[in-house]
Structures are given as C-alpha cells and as structure tokens.
Design a protein around this motif. Structure first.
Motif, PDB file in Angstrom:
ATOM      1  N   THR A   3       0.852  -1.192   0.000  1.00 16.63           N
ATOM      2  CA  THR A   3       0.000   0.000   0.000  1.00 16.63           C
ATOM      3  C   THR A   3       0.882   1.234   0.000  1.00 16.63           C
ATOM      4  O   THR A   3       1.871   1.301   0.741  1.00 16.63           O
ATOM      5  CB  THR A   3      -0.902   0.012   1.246  1.00 16.63           C
ATOM      6  OG1 THR A   3      -1.696  -1.175   1.246  1.00 16.63           O
ATOM      7  CG2 THR A   3      -1.829   1.231   1.219  1.00 16.63           C
ATOM      8  N   ALA A   4       0.550   2.209  -0.844  1.00 18.07           N
ATOM      9  CA  ALA A   4       1.344   3.430  -0.909  1.00 18.07           C
ATOM     10  C   ALA A   4       1.304   4.147   0.430  1.00 18.07           C
ATOM     11  O   ALA A   4       0.319   4.085   1.170  1.00 18.07           O
ATOM     12  CB  ALA A   4       0.808   4.337  -2.021  1.00 18.07           C
ATOM     13  N   LYS A   6       0.896   6.940   3.208  1.00 19.18           N
ATOM     14  CA  LYS A   6      -0.104   7.996   3.365  1.00 19.18           C
ATOM     15  C   LYS A   6       0.565   9.357   3.193  1.00 19.18           C
ATOM     16  O   LYS A   6       1.558   9.659   3.856  1.00 19.18           O
ATOM     17  CB  LYS A   6      -0.721   7.882   4.756  1.00 19.18           C
ATOM     18  CG  LYS A   6      -1.766   8.924   5.085  1.00 19.18           C
ATOM     19  CD  LYS A   6      -2.262   8.702   6.497  1.00 19.18           C
ATOM     20  CE  LYS A   6      -3.221   9.774   6.936  1.00 19.18           C
ATOM     21  NZ  LYS A   6      -3.632   9.596   8.350  1.00 19.18           N
ATOM     22  N   PRO A   7       0.030  10.200   2.320  1.00 15.53           N
ATOM     23  CA  PRO A   7       0.675  11.496   2.112  1.00 15.53           C
ATOM     24  C   PRO A   7       0.349  12.496   3.216  1.00 15.53           C
ATOM     25  O   PRO A   7      -0.675  12.408   3.888  1.00 15.53           O
ATOM     26  CB  PRO A   7       0.090  11.958   0.776  1.00 15.53           C
ATOM     27  CG  PRO A   7      -1.252  11.319   0.719  1.00 15.53           C
ATOM     28  CD  PRO A   7      -1.096   9.989   1.413  1.00 15.53           C
ATOM     29  N   THR A  86       3.598  14.387  -4.683  1.00  6.81           N
ATOM     30  CA  THR A  86       2.913  13.426  -5.563  1.00  6.81           C
ATOM     31  C   THR A  86       1.662  13.998  -6.205  1.00  6.81           C
ATOM     32  O   THR A  86       1.065  13.359  -7.078  1.00  6.81           O
ATOM     33  CB  THR A  86       2.543  12.159  -4.779  1.00  6.81           C
ATOM     34  OG1 THR A  86       1.740  12.514  -3.642  1.00  6.81           O
ATOM     35  CG2 THR A  86       3.793  11.428  -4.304  1.00  6.81           C
ATOM     36  N   VAL A 236      -5.710  12.875  -2.582  1.00  2.05           N
ATOM     37  CA  VAL A 236      -5.018  11.939  -1.699  1.00  2.05           C
ATOM     38  C   VAL A 236      -5.285  10.508  -2.131  1.00  2.05           C
ATOM     39  O   VAL A 236      -4.355   9.682  -2.250  1.00  2.05           O
ATOM     40  CB  VAL A 236      -5.449  12.153  -0.237  1.00  2.05           C
ATOM     41  CG1 VAL A 236      -4.954  11.022   0.645  1.00  2.05           C
ATOM     42  CG2 VAL A 236      -4.925  13.502   0.269  1.00  2.05           C
ATOM     43  N   ARG A 237      -6.543  10.199  -2.373  1.00  6.71           N
ATOM     44  CA  ARG A 237      -6.900   8.827  -2.772  1.00  6.71           C
ATOM     45  C   ARG A 237      -6.256   8.436  -4.106  1.00  6.71           C
ATOM     46  O   ARG A 237      -5.720   7.346  -4.264  1.00  6.71           O
ATOM     47  CB  ARG A 237      -8.419   8.690  -2.853  1.00  6.71           C
ATOM     48  CG  ARG A 237      -9.113   8.678  -1.498  1.00  6.71           C
ATOM     49  CD  ARG A 237     -10.622   8.683  -1.678  1.00  6.71           C
ATOM     50  NE  ARG A 237     -11.324   8.547  -0.398  1.00  6.71           N
ATOM     51  CZ  ARG A 237     -12.617   8.760  -0.235  1.00  6.71           C
ATOM     52  NH1 ARG A 237     -13.356   9.149  -1.285  1.00  6.71           N
ATOM     53  NH2 ARG A 237     -13.171   8.610   0.949  1.00  6.71           N
ATOM     54  N   THR A 239      -3.597   9.534  -5.543  1.00  8.67           N
ATOM     55  CA  THR A 239      -2.133   9.415  -5.527  1.00  8.67           C
ATOM     56  C   THR A 239      -1.649   8.357  -4.549  1.00  8.67           C
ATOM     57  O   THR A 239      -0.447   8.107  -4.464  1.00  8.67           O
ATOM     58  CB  THR A 239      -1.479  10.776  -5.173  1.00  8.67           C
ATOM     59  OG1 THR A 239      -1.950  11.216  -3.900  1.00  8.67           O
ATOM     60  CG2 THR A 239      -1.810  11.814  -6.232  1.00  8.67           C
ATOM     61  N   SER A 240      -2.574   7.745  -3.798  1.00 12.92           N
ATOM     62  CA  SER A 240      -2.187   6.722  -2.819  1.00 12.92           C
ATOM     63  C   SER A 240      -2.481   5.308  -3.308  1.00 12.92           C
ATOM     64  O   SER A 240      -2.250   4.358  -2.589  1.00 12.92           O
ATOM     65  CB  SER A 240      -2.930   6.969  -1.486  1.00 12.92           C
ATOM     66  OG  SER A 240      -2.615   8.233  -0.959  1.00 12.92           O
ATOM     67  N   ARG A 241      -3.016   5.205  -4.509  1.00  8.25           N
ATOM     68  CA  ARG A 241      -3.351   3.878  -5.006  1.00  8.25           C
ATOM     69  C   ARG A 241      -2.113   3.087  -5.367  1.00  8.25           C
ATOM     70  O   ARG A 241      -1.130   3.635  -5.836  1.00  8.25           O
ATOM     71  CB  ARG A 241      -4.251   4.003  -6.263  1.00  8.25           C
ATOM     72  CG  ARG A 241      -5.649   4.518  -5.922  1.00  8.25           C
ATOM     73  CD  ARG A 241      -6.430   4.820  -7.174  1.00  8.25           C
ATOM     74  NE  ARG A 241      -7.709   5.441  -6.843  1.00  8.25           N
ATOM     75  CZ  ARG A 241      -8.407   6.229  -7.669  1.00  8.25           C
ATOM     76  NH1 ARG A 241      -7.937   6.490  -8.875  1.00  8.25           N
ATOM     77  NH2 ARG A 241      -9.540   6.729  -7.299  1.00  8.25           N
TER      78      ARG A 241
END
Length: 241
Positions: A3-4, A6-7, A86, A236-237, A239-241
C-alpha cells in the motif's frame, strides 16, 4: 500487495491572507484522518516563497500533496517539483507556465474587481538601505472583493489583519511548472472577484487538471470547506493507489 504511504497534505495560503484562511477546512481534513502542515508563507517573492515551501516539503518524510490557494497556487507550481510531491491541488489559484509571471497570466483576461482595490505601501527592503512595495487590499473593499459569502464579522477581521504581498511577486517568472509532471486538481470559484475565474479555468485547462467549479467567493476554503476537503481527499486517494 503493498500500500502506498499515506501522504501529508501541505496547505499553502495566498496573498492578503495567512494560514488562518484554512481554519474552516482544517477540521474537515483532520476528521478524515489526514496529516497536515499549514505553514506561514513569507509573501516576499514568488521564487523565495517557493524555496521556503520546498524546504519544508523536503523535511517531511514520505509523499506530500501540495494545496495552494490564490497566489499559493503559483507557489506550489514552483515548489511542487520536489521529488516527494505526488500531487497538486489549486484552490481559486494561479497555475503558471514555466517562464510566466502572475502579471502575464492575469494580463490575458479582463481585470477583476481586485485591480481597483489594491493599496501599495513603501516598506523597508531587505538589507540596510532601500525600500520595497507591499500590496494589500483596501479594508473597506476587502469583504466584497475577497470574501462576499463569508460571515461579515469574520470578513471584517480578515480585512484588517491581511498579510501583504511584495509587489515583486507579480513580475517574477516561474522557473518551473510542477503540473507538467505531477497529477493536479483545480477548483474554480465562479463568483470570484479577486481573480477572474477565467484566469483559473485557463490555467487548469492548460495543465490538463481534473477541475471542479463552485459558486463561491475567492475564500472558498471558508465558505465551502467541505467541497474543498472533498477535492483534497480525491487527490489523496488518487495518488495513494
């Protein structure tokens, strides 16, 4: 499956305002479990302000989403080239092209009401001699130009507590345009009297951003905090995939 990370979301305020302009959206983002940094931007020069934000970004471990309001959009356009950025989110902001200044982008479109409401004040420059010019908004014009749909009592406070912008920031060319390589989202404030909404649309369309439009004054974070938080969460979602 990994999992990427968390930013961290960094909220970059604009001219004539400070970090408190995000006071409405910060609780929304914290309630959604997001990590935030909300710095005070010096507002002394585009290149200097971007260098300051970039220095903060480099000290944040892991990925960063940069969110810029108004002039803060120009700042994140330059600072966003940092490796750990990101994504970029523009809120009624300037999405400059590399080599373009605020004045050049604005000059392509009719003036907003801001143009006739600006005050230029000489102030001491950096160093032992010389002067600089600070730009602010006439306090009696501030509510209508900047915050027409914000509680009038709050707008009155904001009008007399502005963080001016150094005039040189309007003429400095952006040395980079991070949206060329980073995914970006933009919010157009359709009732904006500070920046012509077509300036916002043009910059966003040129950058190929995912764009939303909100019937809002320039201070969309205070008048529509949930809509702003939704857009940031989308970034956020994605770029976190």
């Amino acid at each position: 499956m990994s999992t990427a990370a968390k930013p961290t979301v960094v909220l970059v305020h604009g001219a004539f305002a400070d970090a408190s302009s995000f006071a409405g959206v910060i609780p929304e983002l914290l309630a959604r479990g997001l990590d935030l940094v909300v710095p005070a931007v010096p507002n002394r020069s585009l290149i200097g302000d971007a260098a300051y934000i970039a220095s903060l970004v480099r000290q944040i471990p892991g990925p960063v989403i940069l969110v810029g309001h108004s002039y803060g959009g120009a700042v994140i356009t330059v600072a966003g080239v940092e490796d750990n950025v990101t994504g970029l989110v523009y809120l009624a902001g300037y999405a400059l092209e590399k080599g373009e200044s605020l004045g050049e982008l604005q000059g392509r479109f009719p003036d907003s009401d801001l143009a006739s409401a600006l005050v230029r004040t000489p102030v001491p420059a950096d160093g032992p001699t010389g002067t600089d010019i600070d730009v602010s908004v006439l306090p009696d014009r501030f509510p209508a130009v900047f915050a027409a749909d914000v509680d009038p009592r709050l707008a009155a406070v904001l009008a007399v507590s502005q963080r001016p912008l150094a005039a040189r920031a309007f003429t400095e060319a952006a040395p980079a345009a991070a949206w060329q390589t980073k995914p970006s989202w933009g919010l157009v404030a359709t009732a904006d009297h500070t920046i012509n909404p077509d300036v916002e649309r043009y910059g966003y369309e040129r950058a190929g951003m995912t764009t939303v439009e909100v019937d809002s004054s320039h201070l969309v974070m205070l008048s529509h905090p949930r809509r702003v938080a939704d857009l940031i969460e989308d970034a956020v979602r994605a770029t976190s995939r």
